[in-house]
Design a protein around this motif. Structure first.
Motif, mmCIF file in Angstrom:
data_model
loop_
_atom_site.group_PDB
_atom_site.id
_atom_site.type_symbol
_atom_site.label_atom_id
_atom_site.label_comp_id
_atom_site.label_asym_id
_atom_site.label_seq_id
_atom_site.Cartn_x
_atom_site.Cartn_y
_atom_site.Cartn_z
ATOM 1 N N LEU A 273 -16.151 1.692 -0.375
ATOM 2 C CA LEU A 273 -15.351 2.778 -0.943
ATOM 3 C C LEU A 273 -13.988 2.274 -1.433
ATOM 4 N N LEU A 274 -13.448 1.284 -0.724
ATOM 5 C CA LEU A 274 -12.070 0.848 -0.928
ATOM 6 C C LEU A 274 -11.701 0.514 -2.380
ATOM 7 N N PRO A 275 -12.483 -0.353 -3.088
ATOM 8 C CA PRO A 275 -12.067 -0.710 -4.458
ATOM 9 C C PRO A 275 -12.099 0.470 -5.427
ATOM 10 N N MET A 276 -12.780 1.564 -5.037
ATOM 11 C CA MET A 276 -12.878 2.711 -5.944
ATOM 12 C C MET A 276 -11.658 3.628 -5.847
ATOM 13 N N ILE A 277 -10.811 3.439 -4.806
ATOM 14 C CA ILE A 277 -9.612 4.284 -4.659
ATOM 15 C C ILE A 277 -8.523 3.713 -5.564
ATOM 16 N N LYS A 278 -8.274 4.415 -6.665
ATOM 17 C CA LYS A 278 -7.304 3.912 -7.646
ATOM 18 C C LYS A 278 -6.149 4.905 -7.804
ATOM 19 N N SER A 279 -4.963 4.352 -8.051
ATOM 20 C CA SER A 279 -3.801 5.213 -8.285
ATOM 21 C C SER A 279 -3.879 5.834 -9.677
ATOM 22 N N TYR A 280 -3.051 6.847 -9.897
ATOM 23 C CA TYR A 280 -3.069 7.622 -11.143
ATOM 24 C C TYR A 280 -3.054 6.732 -12.385
ATOM 25 N N ASN A 281 -2.180 5.706 -12.394
ATOM 26 C CA ASN A 281 -2.024 4.858 -13.591
ATOM 27 C C ASN A 281 -3.233 3.953 -13.840
ATOM 28 N N GLU A 282 -4.022 3.693 -12.803
ATOM 29 C CA GLU A 282 -5.174 2.789 -12.955
ATOM 30 C C GLU A 282 -6.458 3.544 -13.280
ATOM 31 N N ARG A 283 -6.445 4.877 -13.084
ATOM 32 C CA ARG A 283 -7.701 5.643 -13.203
ATOM 33 C C ARG A 283 -8.068 5.932 -14.646
ATOM 34 N N VAL A 295 -13.344 14.616 -0.446
ATOM 35 C CA VAL A 295 -14.673 15.239 -0.395
ATOM 36 C C VAL A 295 -15.717 14.209 0.051
ATOM 37 N N LEU A 296 -15.644 12.993 -0.520
ATOM 38 C CA LEU A 296 -16.596 11.935 -0.146
ATOM 39 C C LEU A 296 -16.459 11.544 1.325
ATOM 40 N N LEU A 297 -15.203 11.465 1.798
ATOM 41 C CA LEU A 297 -14.991 11.086 3.195
ATOM 42 C C LEU A 297 -15.535 12.159 4.141
ATOM 43 N N VAL A 298 -15.337 13.435 3.783
ATOM 44 C CA VAL A 298 -15.900 14.514 4.599
ATOM 45 C C VAL A 298 -17.422 14.371 4.639
ATOM 46 N N TYR A 299 -18.008 14.064 3.487
ATOM 47 C CA TYR A 299 -19.469 13.893 3.407
ATOM 48 C C TYR A 299 -19.926 12.732 4.300
ATOM 49 N N SER A 315 -9.879 -1.299 11.547
ATOM 50 C CA SER A 315 -9.216 -2.000 10.434
ATOM 51 C C SER A 315 -9.706 -1.468 9.082
ATOM 52 N N ALA A 316 -11.015 -1.158 8.970
ATOM 53 C CA ALA A 316 -11.557 -0.607 7.711
ATOM 54 C C ALA A 316 -10.942 0.765 7.428
ATOM 55 N N GLU A 317 -10.816 1.586 8.473
ATOM 56 C CA GLU A 317 -10.235 2.928 8.308
ATOM 57 C C GLU A 317 -8.765 2.826 7.896
ATOM 58 N N GLU A 318 -8.068 1.859 8.489
ATOM 59 C CA GLU A 318 -6.651 1.670 8.182
ATOM 60 C C GLU A 318 -6.461 1.322 6.703
ATOM 61 N N GLU A 319 -7.340 0.443 6.192
ATOM 62 C CA GLU A 319 -7.269 0.041 4.771
ATOM 63 C C GLU A 319 -7.472 1.247 3.857
ATOM 64 N N VAL A 320 -8.480 2.064 4.189
ATOM 65 C CA VAL A 320 -8.777 3.254 3.372
ATOM 66 C C VAL A 320 -7.597 4.231 3.423
ATOM 67 N N LYS A 321 -7.032 4.421 4.617
ATOM 68 C CA LYS A 321 -5.869 5.320 4.761
ATOM 69 C C LYS A 321 -4.713 4.850 3.875
ATOM 70 N N LYS A 322 -4.423 3.536 3.947
ATOM 71 C CA LYS A 322 -3.308 2.984 3.159
ATOM 72 C C LYS A 322 -3.517 3.242 1.669
ATOM 73 N N ALA A 323 -4.732 2.922 1.201
ATOM 74 C CA ALA A 323 -5.044 3.077 -0.233
ATOM 75 C C ALA A 323 -4.930 4.543 -0.649
ATOM 76 N N LEU A 324 -5.406 5.455 0.218
ATOM 77 C CA LEU A 324 -5.354 6.890 -0.108
ATOM 78 C C LEU A 324 -3.920 7.394 -0.129
ATOM 79 N N VAL A 325 -3.130 6.972 0.853
ATOM 80 C CA VAL A 325 -1.726 7.414 0.915
ATOM 81 C C VAL A 325 -0.989 6.944 -0.335
ATOM 82 N N LYS A 326 -1.240 5.688 -0.728
ATOM 83 C CA LYS A 326 -0.585 5.169 -1.938
ATOM 84 C C LYS A 326 -0.998 6.002 -3.161
#
Length: 342
Positions: A273-283, A295-299, A315-326
């Motif tokens: 999932l991680l590489p797919m989390i992109k910030s506004y300017n990259e999307r 929605v995907l995480l709830v699923y 550690s995997a959850e921490e990475e996802v949290k960081k990327a989402l917060v950013k």
């Protein structure tokens, strides 16, 4: 519809995500606001069953559902109704939090679900949407005009053709429902002697739009078929909506997840999932937004069930949290949902 009755006043009623466990608890153990909502639900259900002349036998799945079923069983007006009612029914209460995967999944091939998911909500309503009516006017489409023309909606109780079409949207597969929309439109145009050219084969949003435009300069035809035109416009706007093309991406990803979860551990799924989390300017328009990821995480967490915790998962959850917060912090105009969360 004939088979589905929604209670929008209670749309916000959700079982507490923490709090009373599966042990038997009563209404008194709930927060005051939730107690009031449960009592309102019981009163509404009793009124509904009274109108239908029902004597119900209740079943419950989940802690809050058991409380609601118990309250309904002991509610004085309901006891009186059950003594005199002639029709019998089984009522099953299910906690909404026990089926979050169903609520956030994209497995339904259903036009009604897509219309309700992608079009903007009608102000003040939980179960209806705004349909842009500009196509029925001679005005050019601009954002300013969109806000001065009253929106259409899905509720068309006085138009038999529109009601029949809405039933099709709810009960047929999307492809069949869209063909029904075309059939109703062709019949309406023929009745009004509009110069319609019937075409066979696949129905496209452009084809439906071209049929709708025939009604534009004929006020009598517009008035006679206004309800039907609103539903077909809702179809066109849904099929053209960027979120609809994303629907298939969601479905493909959900299927992939189900396979991956079966074969590997949760940390691997999160790493995918991680590489797919992109910030506004990259999307790009095809990339997932912050809400899409929630929605995907709830699923994911709903279908995976019990999770073995450990260093790798942390550690995997921490990475996802960081990327989402950013990603959330980089949103130039956070949506209402993101604002509520932050």
């Amino acid at each position: 519809s004939a088979e589905l009755c929604l209670l929008p006043a209670l749309a916000a009623l959700l079982p507490p995500l923490s709090g009373p466990g599966p042990a038997e608890v009563g209404l008194g153990a709930l927060p005051a606001e939730l107690r009031a909502a449960v009592r309102a639900l019981v009163g509404d259900l009793d009124a509904l069953f009274t109108a239908m002349g029902l004597r119900e036998e209740s079943f419950a799945v989940g802690a809050l559902s058991r409380i609601v079923a118990a309250e309904l069983a002991g509610y004085a007006p309901a006891r009186n109704r059950r003594r005199t009612a002639t029709n019998k029914a089984s009522v099953v209460f299910v906690d909404r939090t026990l089926d979050l995967a169903g609520a956030v999944g994209h497995h339904g091939d259903n036009l009604a679900e897509k219309i309700l998911s992608v079009l903007p909500k009608l102000p003040g309503h939980k179960t209806d949407v705004m349909v842009n009516m500009v196509e029925l006017t001679a005005l050019q489409t601009t954002d300013e005009i969109y806000s001065i023309i009253a929106p259409g909606c899905l509720a068309q109780p006085n138009d038999p053709a529109a009601r029949a079409l809405w039933e099709s949207f709810m009960n047929l597969k999307q492809k069949e429902a869209v063909m029904e929309a075309r059939r109703h439109l062709v019949e309406a145009a023929s009745r009004e002697n509009l110069p319609i050219k019937m075409s066979m084969g696949r129905v496209t949003p452009e084809q439906l739009s071209s049929y709708i435009k025939l009604f534009r300069n004929n006020l009598k035809a517009l008035e006679n078929h206004c309800g039907l035109l609103q539903l077909v416009l809702a179809t066109v706007q849904t099929l053209k909506h960027p979120q609809t093309s994303k629907w298939d991406n969601f479905l493909a990803f959900e299927r992939l997840l189900l396979q991956t979860i079966g074969e590997s551990e949760m940390p691997n799924v999160l790493k995918q999932l991680l590489p797919m989390i992109k910030s506004y300017n990259e999307r790009t328009k095809d990339d997932y937004t912050c809400e899409d990821f929630l929605v995907l995480l709830v699923y994911i967490y709903s279908v995976v069930g019990e999770i073995e915790s450990g260093k790798e998962l942390d550690s995997a959850e921490e990475e996802v949290k960081k990327a989402l917060v950013k990603a959330i912090c980089d949103e130039p105009q956070p949506s209402a949902l993101l604002q509520k969360i932050t």
